[in-house]
Design a protein around this motif. Structure first.
Motif, PDB file in Angstrom:
ATOM      1  N   PHE A 258      18.604  35.327  18.380  1.00 23.36           N
ATOM      2  CA  PHE A 258      19.245  35.576  17.102  1.00 23.36           C
ATOM      3  C   PHE A 258      18.467  36.661  16.354  1.00 23.36           C
ATOM      4  O   PHE A 258      17.248  36.709  16.415  1.00 23.36           O
ATOM      5  CB  PHE A 258      19.206  34.322  16.218  1.00 23.36           C
ATOM      6  CG  PHE A 258      19.714  33.066  16.867  1.00 23.36           C
ATOM      7  CD1 PHE A 258      18.917  32.348  17.747  1.00 23.36           C
ATOM      8  CD2 PHE A 258      20.970  32.577  16.571  1.00 23.36           C
ATOM      9  CE1 PHE A 258      19.367  31.174  18.333  1.00 23.36           C
ATOM     10  CE2 PHE A 258      21.433  31.404  17.145  1.00 23.36           C
ATOM     11  CZ  PHE A 258      20.626  30.702  18.030  1.00 23.36           C
ATOM     12  N   TRP A 259      19.185  37.474  15.610  1.00 24.83           N
ATOM     13  CA  TRP A 259      18.578  38.381  14.642  1.00 24.83           C
ATOM     14  C   TRP A 259      19.046  37.960  13.242  1.00 24.83           C
ATOM     15  O   TRP A 259      20.256  37.835  12.997  1.00 24.83           O
ATOM     16  CB  TRP A 259      18.996  39.830  14.881  1.00 24.83           C
ATOM     17  CG  TRP A 259      18.295  40.526  15.989  1.00 24.83           C
ATOM     18  CD1 TRP A 259      18.786  40.825  17.230  1.00 24.83           C
ATOM     19  CD2 TRP A 259      16.961  41.068  15.973  1.00 24.83           C
ATOM     20  NE1 TRP A 259      17.845  41.488  17.977  1.00 24.83           N
ATOM     21  CE2 TRP A 259      16.719  41.652  17.215  1.00 24.83           C
ATOM     22  CE3 TRP A 259      15.940  41.104  15.003  1.00 24.83           C
ATOM     23  CZ2 TRP A 259      15.517  42.274  17.543  1.00 24.83           C
ATOM     24  CZ3 TRP A 259      14.751  41.722  15.329  1.00 24.83           C
ATOM     25  CH2 TRP A 259      14.543  42.295  16.582  1.00 24.83           C
ATOM     26  N   TYR A 260      18.077  37.740  12.361  1.00 24.03           N
ATOM     27  CA  TYR A 260      18.372  37.399  10.977  1.00 24.03           C
ATOM     28  C   TYR A 260      17.714  38.429  10.053  1.00 24.03           C
ATOM     29  O   TYR A 260      16.699  39.023  10.386  1.00 24.03           O
ATOM     30  CB  TYR A 260      17.795  36.020  10.614  1.00 24.03           C
ATOM     31  CG  TYR A 260      18.609  34.855  11.097  1.00 24.03           C
ATOM     32  CD1 TYR A 260      18.348  34.256  12.326  1.00 24.03           C
ATOM     33  CD2 TYR A 260      19.632  34.319  10.318  1.00 24.03           C
ATOM     34  CE1 TYR A 260      19.089  33.163  12.770  1.00 24.03           C
ATOM     35  CE2 TYR A 260      20.377  33.235  10.744  1.00 24.03           C
ATOM     36  CZ  TYR A 260      20.098  32.669  11.976  1.00 24.03           C
ATOM     37  OH  TYR A 260      20.841  31.590  12.407  1.00 24.03           O
ATOM     38  N   ARG A 261      18.299  38.578   8.885  1.00 19.09           N
ATOM     39  CA  ARG A 261      17.717  39.411   7.836  1.00 19.09           C
ATOM     40  C   ARG A 261      17.490  38.503   6.631  1.00 19.09           C
ATOM     41  O   ARG A 261      18.360  37.692   6.272  1.00 19.09           O
ATOM     42  CB  ARG A 261      18.677  40.541   7.470  1.00 19.09           C
ATOM     43  CG  ARG A 261      18.233  41.386   6.306  1.00 19.09           C
ATOM     44  CD  ARG A 261      19.101  42.616   6.141  1.00 19.09           C
ATOM     45  NE  ARG A 261      20.495  42.322   5.863  1.00 19.09           N
ATOM     46  CZ  ARG A 261      21.441  43.243   5.776  1.00 19.09           C
ATOM     47  NH1 ARG A 261      21.132  44.517   5.958  1.00 19.09           N
ATOM     48  NH2 ARG A 261      22.682  42.905   5.517  1.00 19.09           N
ATOM     49  N   GLN A 262      16.308  38.656   6.005  1.00 19.64           N
ATOM     50  CA  GLN A 262      15.993  37.828   4.842  1.00 19.64           C
ATOM     51  C   GLN A 262      15.670  38.709   3.645  1.00 19.64           C
ATOM     52  O   GLN A 262      14.800  39.576   3.712  1.00 19.64           O
ATOM     53  CB  GLN A 262      14.819  36.884   5.130  1.00 19.64           C
ATOM     54  CG  GLN A 262      14.558  35.890   4.007  1.00 19.64           C
ATOM     55  CD  GLN A 262      13.492  34.870   4.375  1.00 19.64           C
ATOM     56  OE1 GLN A 262      12.474  35.193   4.977  1.00 19.64           O
ATOM     57  NE2 GLN A 262      13.739  33.596   4.026  1.00 19.64           N
ATOM     58  N   THR A 263      16.370  38.468   2.554  1.00 14.03           N
ATOM     59  CA  THR A 263      16.083  39.129   1.277  1.00 14.03           C
ATOM     60  C   THR A 263      16.037  38.060   0.188  1.00 14.03           C
ATOM     61  O   THR A 263      16.532  36.942   0.370  1.00 14.03           O
ATOM     62  CB  THR A 263      17.173  40.151   0.899  1.00 14.03           C
ATOM     63  OG1 THR A 263      18.430  39.460   0.773  1.00 14.03           O
ATOM     64  CG2 THR A 263      17.308  41.237   1.953  1.00 14.03           C
ATOM     65  N   MET A 264      15.435  38.420  -0.937  1.00 13.33           N
ATOM     66  CA  MET A 264      15.354  37.480  -2.042  1.00 13.33           C
ATOM     67  C   MET A 264      16.747  37.125  -2.542  1.00 13.33           C
ATOM     68  O   MET A 264      17.021  35.979  -2.881  1.00 13.33           O
ATOM     69  CB  MET A 264      14.529  38.084  -3.182  1.00 13.33           C
ATOM     70  CG  MET A 264      13.049  38.161  -2.883  1.00 13.33           C
ATOM     71  SD  MET A 264      12.292  36.535  -2.748  1.00 13.33           S
ATOM     72  CE  MET A 264      12.433  35.985  -4.428  1.00 13.33           C
ATOM     73  N   MET A 265      17.639  38.108  -2.583  1.00 15.00           N
ATOM     74  CA  MET A 265      18.967  37.879  -3.160  1.00 15.00           C
ATOM     75  C   MET A 265      19.877  37.094  -2.214  1.00 15.00           C
ATOM     76  O   MET A 265      20.609  36.209  -2.645  1.00 15.00           O
ATOM     77  CB  MET A 265      19.614  39.224  -3.512  1.00 15.00           C
ATOM     78  CG  MET A 265      18.949  39.956  -4.652  1.00 15.00           C
ATOM     79  SD  MET A 265      18.993  38.998  -6.175  1.00 15.00           S
ATOM     80  CE  MET A 265      20.752  38.957  -6.493  1.00 15.00           C
ATOM     81  N   GLN A 266      19.862  37.428  -0.950  1.00 18.66           N
ATOM     82  CA  GLN A 266      20.827  36.858  -0.002  1.00 18.66           C
ATOM     83  C   GLN A 266      20.255  35.760   0.877  1.00 18.66           C
ATOM     84  O   GLN A 266      21.007  35.065   1.573  1.00 18.66           O
ATOM     85  CB  GLN A 266      21.403  37.975   0.884  1.00 18.66           C
ATOM     86  CG  GLN A 266      22.118  39.069   0.135  1.00 18.66           C
ATOM     87  CD  GLN A 266      23.337  38.559  -0.599  1.00 18.66           C
ATOM     88  OE1 GLN A 266      24.022  37.653  -0.128  1.00 18.66           O
ATOM     89  NE2 GLN A 266      23.611  39.119  -1.766  1.00 18.66           N
ATOM     90  N   GLY A 267      18.947  35.606   0.898  1.00 18.79           N
ATOM     91  CA  GLY A 267      18.359  34.612   1.777  1.00 18.79           C
ATOM     92  C   GLY A 267      18.447  35.061   3.225  1.00 18.79           C
ATOM     93  O   GLY A 267      18.425  36.250   3.522  1.00 18.79           O
ATOM     94  N   LEU A 268      18.580  34.109   4.125  1.00 21.40           N
ATOM     95  CA  LEU A 268      18.658  34.399   5.560  1.00 21.40           C
ATOM     96  C   LEU A 268      20.117  34.627   5.963  1.00 21.40           C
ATOM     97  O   LEU A 268      20.962  33.758   5.766  1.00 21.40           O
ATOM     98  CB  LEU A 268      18.091  33.232   6.365  1.00 21.40           C
ATOM     99  CG  LEU A 268      16.600  33.226   6.629  1.00 21.40           C
ATOM    100  CD1 LEU A 268      16.151  31.875   7.128  1.00 21.40           C
ATOM    101  CD2 LEU A 268      16.225  34.305   7.646  1.00 21.40           C
TER     102      LEU A 268
END
Lengths: 116, 116
Positions: B33-43
């Protein structure tokens, strides 16, 4: 669309002060609920899977429980090393070319800080 | 000690440049899996591979992102051209075939991308 909401966003506890984190979900047929721990600068670490209402799982000072609408992560007598962000996630049943798979939807997490 | 390895750990680049992130899943794991994590959107899930075949890449901006698994020991995520809004931490996770249902994903430490 599946939704996962965690509360509170942040929780500060004194060492030894027990408390609970909440994960509420809206899914079309629950197929499991997962808890993870994430330390700063690290990837999430898998903690528990719960499959049915009434199920409980324990690990050290952590106990996860599941109802039909929400899950709780109870922390008993926490220590400073329990400080982390706790994430919950649910799988959505998806299909691609005849292959079914679980696609995880994560909550925003609860940042837990335990002071000595 | 089996773990998911991601490179680079940190990347700072300028808008318009190509960025390639690499992941070595745990030996024997056939789900990546590839995930992206940001403060606004989470994982957020970007891509899901099973046995090196892409099952789901609906979370990826198709015009600039691409994900591949050239072999069982390497997964890549490429952004071309990069934009400031791509700044985030990108996580790779691996698991066995039913990981999407069991939640037993093993995450790498992430690649922190900053696009100026």
């Amino acid at each position: 669309e599946d939704q996962v909401t965690q509360s509170p966003e942040a929780l500060r506890l004194q060492e030894g002060e027990s408390s609970s984190l909440n994960c509420s979900y809206t899914v079309s047929g629950l197929r499991g609920l997962f808890w993870y721990r994430q330390d700063p600068g690290k990837g999430p670490e898998f903690l528990f899977t719960l499959y049915s209402a009434g199920e409980e799982k324990e690990k050290e000072r952590l106990k996860a429980t599941l109802t039909k609408k929400e899950s709780f992560l109870h922390i008993t007598a926490p220590k400073p090393e329990d400080s982390a962000t706790y994430l919950c996630a649910v799988p959505s049943l998806s299909n691609a070319g005849g292959t079914s798979y679980g696609k995880l939807t994560f909550g925003q997490g609860t940042i837990l800080t335990v002071h000595p | 000690d089996a773990r998911v390895t991601q490179t680079p750990r940190h990347k700072v680049t300028e808008m318009g440049q190509e960025v390639t992130m690499r992941c070595q899943p745990i030996l024997g794991h056939n789900t990546v899996f590839w995930y992206r994590q940001t403060m606004m959107q989470g994982l957020e899930l970007l891509a899901y591979f099973r046995n090196r075949a892409p099952l789901d890449d609906s979370g990826m901006p198709k015009d600039r992102f691409s994900a591949e698994m050239p072999d069982a020991t390497l997964a890549t995520l490429k952004i071309q051209p990069s934009e400031p809004r791509d700044s985030a931490v990108y996580f790779c996770a691996s698991g066995l075939g039913l990981a999407g249902y069991t939640g037993e994903l093993f995450f790498g430490e992430g690649s922190r991308l900053t696009v100026l």
